[in-house]
Design an enzyme around this catalytic site. Structure first.
Site, short mmCIF file in Angstrom:
data_model
loop_
_atom_site.label_atom_id
_atom_site.label_comp_id
_atom_site.label_asym_id
_atom_site.label_seq_id
_atom_site.Cartn_x
_atom_site.Cartn_y
_atom_site.Cartn_z
N GLU A 127 0.79 -1.15 0.02
CA GLU A 127 -0.04 0.06 0.06
C GLU A 127 1.00 1.30 0.00
O GLU A 127 1.94 1.25 0.66
CB GLU A 127 -1.03 0.08 1.22
N GLY A 266 3.49 2.20 10.80
CA GLY A 266 3.31 1.24 11.91
C GLY A 266 2.83 -0.04 11.93
O GLY A 266 3.71 -0.81 12.34
N ALA A 267 1.91 -0.24 10.78
CA ALA A 267 1.73 -1.62 10.44
C ALA A 267 0.82 -1.83 9.23
O ALA A 267 0.57 -0.67 8.51
CB ALA A 267 0.95 -2.31 11.67
N MET A 268 0.69 -2.97 8.85
CA MET A 268 0.11 -2.91 7.39
C MET A 268 -1.11 -4.11 7.57
O MET A 268 -0.65 -5.33 7.84
CB MET A 268 0.83 -3.27 6.09
N GLU A 269 -2.26 -3.92 7.09
CA GLU A 269 -3.47 -4.81 7.11
C GLU A 269 -3.46 -5.96 6.02
O GLU A 269 -4.69 -6.47 5.81
CB GLU A 269 -4.71 -3.94 7.28
N ASN A 270 -2.52 -6.35 5.46
CA ASN A 270 -2.57 -7.21 4.40
C ASN A 270 -3.31 -8.21 4.78
O ASN A 270 -3.34 -9.07 5.89
CB ASN A 270 -1.19 -7.86 4.03
N HIS A 302 -6.43 -1.76 15.28
CA HIS A 302 -6.86 -1.24 14.13
C HIS A 302 -6.54 -2.16 12.85
O HIS A 302 -7.39 -2.22 11.91
CB HIS A 302 -5.81 0.13 13.84
N GLU A 303 -5.27 -2.80 12.86
CA GLU A 303 -5.08 -3.53 11.59
C GLU A 303 -6.07 -4.64 11.32
O GLU A 303 -6.58 -5.03 10.35
CB GLU A 303 -3.63 -3.98 11.60
N GLU A 325 -9.55 4.63 6.48
CA GLU A 325 -8.62 4.88 7.58
C GLU A 325 -9.32 5.81 8.69
O GLU A 325 -9.43 5.54 9.69
CB GLU A 325 -7.31 5.85 7.11
N1 B3K Z 1 -2.86 0.97 5.54
C1 B3K Z 1 -1.57 1.18 6.32
C2 B3K Z 1 -0.93 2.36 5.85
C3 B3K Z 1 -0.17 2.00 4.62
C4 B3K Z 1 0.80 3.51 4.27
C5 B3K Z 1 1.47 3.45 2.96
N2 B3K Z 1 2.30 4.54 2.66
C6 B3K Z 1 -1.56 1.07 7.70
C7 B3K Z 1 -2.70 1.42 8.35
O1 B3K Z 1 -3.34 2.54 8.52
O2 B3K Z 1 -3.39 0.62 9.05
ZN ZN Z 2 -5.45 2.08 8.82
#
Ligand code: B3K
Ligand code: ZN
Length: 876
Positions: A127, A266-270, A302-303, A325
């Site tokens: 992302e 911080g983190a990523m919701e894959n 959040h994730e 978001e």
């Molecule tokens: N969705 C990701 C953020 C990605 C940022 C990329 N530059 C984390 C979050 O908001 O949960």
């Molecule tokens: Zn998010």
């Protein structure tokens, strides 16, 4: 690096994709310098996109293209066109299989976007537009596809992960491992993830409300395996909460979380495979502060919540980013409020919003919650999209009530499951489920800037009628000179002279949400015996500034009596702000500074109040930060802010010394560490007292900090004591403490980051010379965003005093670092430059130095698109 003039992307140009991708099969042969990627896509003409067969346009950046085939036939290079950021392939049928082979270099990838290496572990960040750094693809969120991923890797990477369920595992003849994952849910490429490494994991289980068993796994390097418990517990709480509050269950049989050290955010919701910055997931009592424990709980939630608000229902295009978001931050904020103290969570969030988001709204990068245009989408992961976006969702919640909001979210998820949608679809679902009209409310999505409410009042004693006059306005922002009135839910209460809430209507309700919709409006309250005192914008019911002429006595009264805890705190902030504003003016005029006794007594009574939550007491005792004062000032005079704030803090510390000491001693205990709200609250107040006492620099206060530092049984107390010593003890004492701390924790990445941050953000210790020296420390790494944020960010964002040194050296330093970083990691460079983009708000002599530093960034040439966008928009 960028073209001469990077393109601007406009929301108004949105078109549906020409082609859809029904399935995506990926095959990776991992090699640090030459990973081979083979992708096989089932492509189909989008029936909604019109007639004919236009060329297939694929995004691709920094890829080495090896071959293109359609339905098994090699397409000669002369047939397709390589574009600066992609590929254009002529098409002569409406459905076909496209196969592309390409190579990438994860080891050289310091942008941390796409596939890269972190401490020898392969991981991905896609992302917003990182997938195009992995292979050629229609890299846009409205192309949703079912992914199957095969990873081939040498034996030193025993753990090979991707989205969904593992469906196959084998070993090649040369001993490499082959693992295949299949994700049954169609998703955009930005939710793709891959991890390969020598990792350990902890495992747990969760039974969903409908009785399905889900395997939960948290992966990390072996040395961190003891730091996973808190995140796992937080995950299970979040899963339960989402079932109870939103009726949302998890949908796969496995949910994985991986901790990596090199991560931009911080983190990523894959989907099914969340990837976390180690600092936002790993914790143990002896290594993580209370703030980290709470941050981890919030980010894990959040994730996880994104699985519905983001993954099952995703964004049509990146202008809609706040759809997922803003909503997800609202969900995590409510979760944290339910798990901890609601009032304190709200105070922390509002303090941050007011300091940082209001500043963004007043600065050169101001944009609406749904922006109209961007050059680089990575620059729009902002406080406006996240935190103001949260406030917008919260206002809908306030307007509809909890039950109405739930009806709306149920309809939204049901109507749009599996789709890529817009903010408009979200608002429409809320309207349709409740039969309301949010027409005017939609302006919150399209108009930037922080609205101002000017409130005045009048009491007609003869008729017992109290009239509030509310005028709203909103300052101009780039590209938006004039604003139309917002629909503002304005919560308030009225207090009688005993401090009781007065009934505001025939039903006897004491809390009311006024609907402010006009530029000027009056609200009447009848049947009152005396002029009431208004408690305005309770709970911060809208992201606005409220101006009302409170007297000092009225603020003291609200601090004591308001039934709304948030507004008690807010009154303390207004009181402090007024006092500090006066001190700043006196400083500028060369007058003697004096803190009125009445102000000191207000603080004393807060400190002595044993009824209040200690965390709330701590929040009320803390003076507004220098950054907050800067944001609220018309023109920023940093020197005056520092002088006023330092003076007030010292006066308070000296006058309240005995109370602070008594409170400190009362809160010392030998209990085993727990990150419970009650214990965190006590530590927060205890350490607030310690910080104040240290300001006196009295020998006994420094001794107290030294004793706490020596005896601390958890990182919260240890770090608070170290900060007190750095800020107020003699240099040799501070130096010795720093060394002891480093000797003990040098093997722990997260603690070393904390150690860096404490130094660079310390007004006494974090001199430019010391900060430069920290950058030479063996543990500092320019390629690691956490280290950069700790050292350079700590100095530029959290060390107001030193960064604003009147010679401008802080600004030049930042410019230098931003230029260097841009070559490694444009996203981080573009974010880090923020403090010098606000030059217009400063007094001319400082503003000019800032502008010159910013100009030197521009003049350094060949900027990334990320940095170019921010710098060029800020120099205008
Ligand atoms: N969705 C990701 C953020 C990605 C940022 C990329 N530059 C984390 C979050 O908001 O949960
Ligand atoms: Zn998010």
């Amino acid at each position: 690096m960028r073209d001469a003039q990077p393109r601007t992307v406009y929301l108004k140009d949105y078109r549906v994709p020409d082609y859809l991708v029904d399935s995506t099969r990926l095959h990776f042969e991992l090699q640090p310098k030459a990973t081979l990627v083979k992708s096989q896509l089932q492509v189909r003409r989008n029936p909604e996109a019109g007639e004919g067969l236009p060329p297939l346009q694929l995004d691709g950046v920094e890829l080495e293209l090896l071959s293109v085939s359609i339905d098994g036939e090699l397409v000669p290079a002369s047939r397709y066109r390589e574009l600066p950021e992609g590929l254009s392939i002529p098409v002569d049928k409406a459905e076909f299989t496209l196969e592309i082979h390409n190579r990438i270099n994860p080891e050289e990838n310091t942008s941390l976007e796409g596939l890269y290496l972190s401490n020898g572990m392969y991981c991905t960040q896609c992302e917003a537009e990182g997938f195009r750094k992995i292979t050629y693809y229609p890299d846009r969120p409205d192309v949703m596809s079912k992914f199957t991923t095969t990873i081939v890797a040498p034996r030193q990477y025993p753990v090979l992960l991707s989205n969904g369920n593992e469906i196959e595992r084998a070993t090649t003849e040369d001993g490499r491992q082959v693992v295949t994952w299949e994700d049954p849910f169609a998703k955009p490429a930005y939710l793709f993830a891959l991890v390969a490494g020598d990792l350990q994991h902890v495992e747990d289980r969760f039974t969903t409300a409908s009785g399905r068993e889900v395997k939960l796994q948290l992966f990390t390097e072996a040395k961190n395996i003891g730091k996973c418990e808190h995140a796992m517990r937080s995950l299970k709480k979040a899963m339960r909460w989402d079932e109870e509050v939103y009726g949302r269950e998890y949908d796969l049989d496995i949910f994985m979380v991986v901790a990596v050290d090199h991560f931009n955010m911080g983190a990523m919701e894959n989907k099914g495979l969340n990837i976390f910055n180690s600092a936002c997931v790993l914790a143990s009592p002896d290594t993580a502060t209370d703030a980290s424990f709470q941050r981890i709980e919030a980010i894990v939630a959040h994730e996880y919540f994104h699985n519905w608000s983001g993954n099952r229902v995703t964004c049509r295009d990146w202008f809609q980013l706040s759809l997922k978001e803003g909503f997800t931050v609202f969900r995590d904020a409510e979760f944290s409020a339910d798990m901890n103290s609601r009032a304190v969570k709200r105070i922390e969030d509002v303090a941050m919003l007011r300091t940082a988001q209001f500043a963004e709204d007043a600065g050169p990068m101001a944009h609406p919650v749904r922006p109209d245009s961007y050059m680089e989408i990575s620059n729009f992961y902002t406080l406006t999209i996240y935190e103001k976006g949260e406030e917008v969702v919260r206002m809908i919640h306030t307007l509809l009530g909890a039950a109405g909001f739930r009806k709306g979210s149920d309809l939204y998820f049901e109507r749009h499951d599996g789709q890529a949608v817009t903010c408009e679809d979200f608002v429409k679902a809320m309207e349709d489920a409740n039969g309301v009209d949010l027409g005017q409310f939609r302006r919150w999505y399209s108009q930037a800037g922080t609205p101002v409410l000017n409130v005045s009042d009048d009491f007609d004693a003869a008729s017992g009628t109290y009239t509030l006059t509310v005028k709203q306005s909103c300052p101009a922002t780039p590209g938006q000179e004039e604003k139309l009135p917002f629909h503002i839910p304005f919560a308030l209460g009225l207090l009688d002279s005993d401090g009781n809430d007065l009934p505001l209507d025939a039903e006897g309700n004491t809390h009311k949400v006024l609907q402010v919709t006009e530029a000027e409006q009056q609200f009447r309250f009848a049947g009152l015996q005396e002029k009431p005192l208004p408690s305005l914008l309770r709970g911060f019911s809208a992201p606005v500034r409220v101006c009302y002429e409170y007297s000092l006595e009225q603020l003291q009264f609200l601090m004591r009596c308001d039934s709304d805890e948030f507004n008690r705190w807010d009154a303390s902030q207004r009181l402090a702000f007024a006092a500090l504003e006066k001190l700043q003016a006196d400083f500028r005029n060369g007058d003697t500074l004096q803190l009125p006794a009445a102000v000191i007594e207000s603080y004393r009574s807060v400190l002595q109040n044993r009824e209040l939550d200690p965390a709330l007491v701590a929040e009320m005792l803390a003076l507004p930060s220098a950054q907050t004062l800067a944001e609220q000032a018309q023109t920023i005079d940093a020197e005056a802010i520092v002088a006023a704030r330092d003076f007030a803090r010292r006066e308070l510390a000296l006058a309240l010394k005995d109370d602070l000491h008594a409170c400190y001693l009362r809160l010392c205990n030998e209990r085993e560490y727990s990150p419970s709200a009650a214990d965190i609250a006590e530590r927060s107040l205890k350490n607030t007292c310690l910080a104040y006492l240290a300001v006196t620099q009295a020998a006994d206060a420094v001794a107290l900090a030294e004793a706490q530092f020596a005896a601390a049984a958890n990182m919260t107390d240890s770090a608070a004591a170290l900060a007190a010593l750095l800020n107020h003890a003699a240099d040799d004492v501070a130096q010795a403490a720093l060394q002891t701390f480093y000797d003990r924790w040098q093997g722990d990445t997260q603690v070393v980051e904390l150690w860096f941050g404490l130094q660079s953000s310390s007004a006494s210790w974090g001199t430019l010379g010391n900060v430069r020296a920290l950058m030479q420390h063996p543990a500092f790494e320019m390629k690691n965003p956490n280290k950069v944020r700790a050292v350079i960010g700590g100095f530029a964002n959290r060390n107001f005093t030193r960064f604003h040194d009147t010679d401008g050296s802080g600004f030049q330093f930042l410019a230098e670092q931003v230029i260097a970083l841009d070559k490694l990691n444009p996203q981080i460079a573009a974010r880090l430059v923020t403090p010098i983009t606000r030059w217009k708000k400063y007094i001319p002599e400082m503003g000019e130095k800032m502008r010159a530093a910013l100009q030197s960034v521009m003049d350094s040439g060949n900027l990334s698109r990320d940095l170019y966008e921010v710098v060029s928009k800020s120099l205008v």
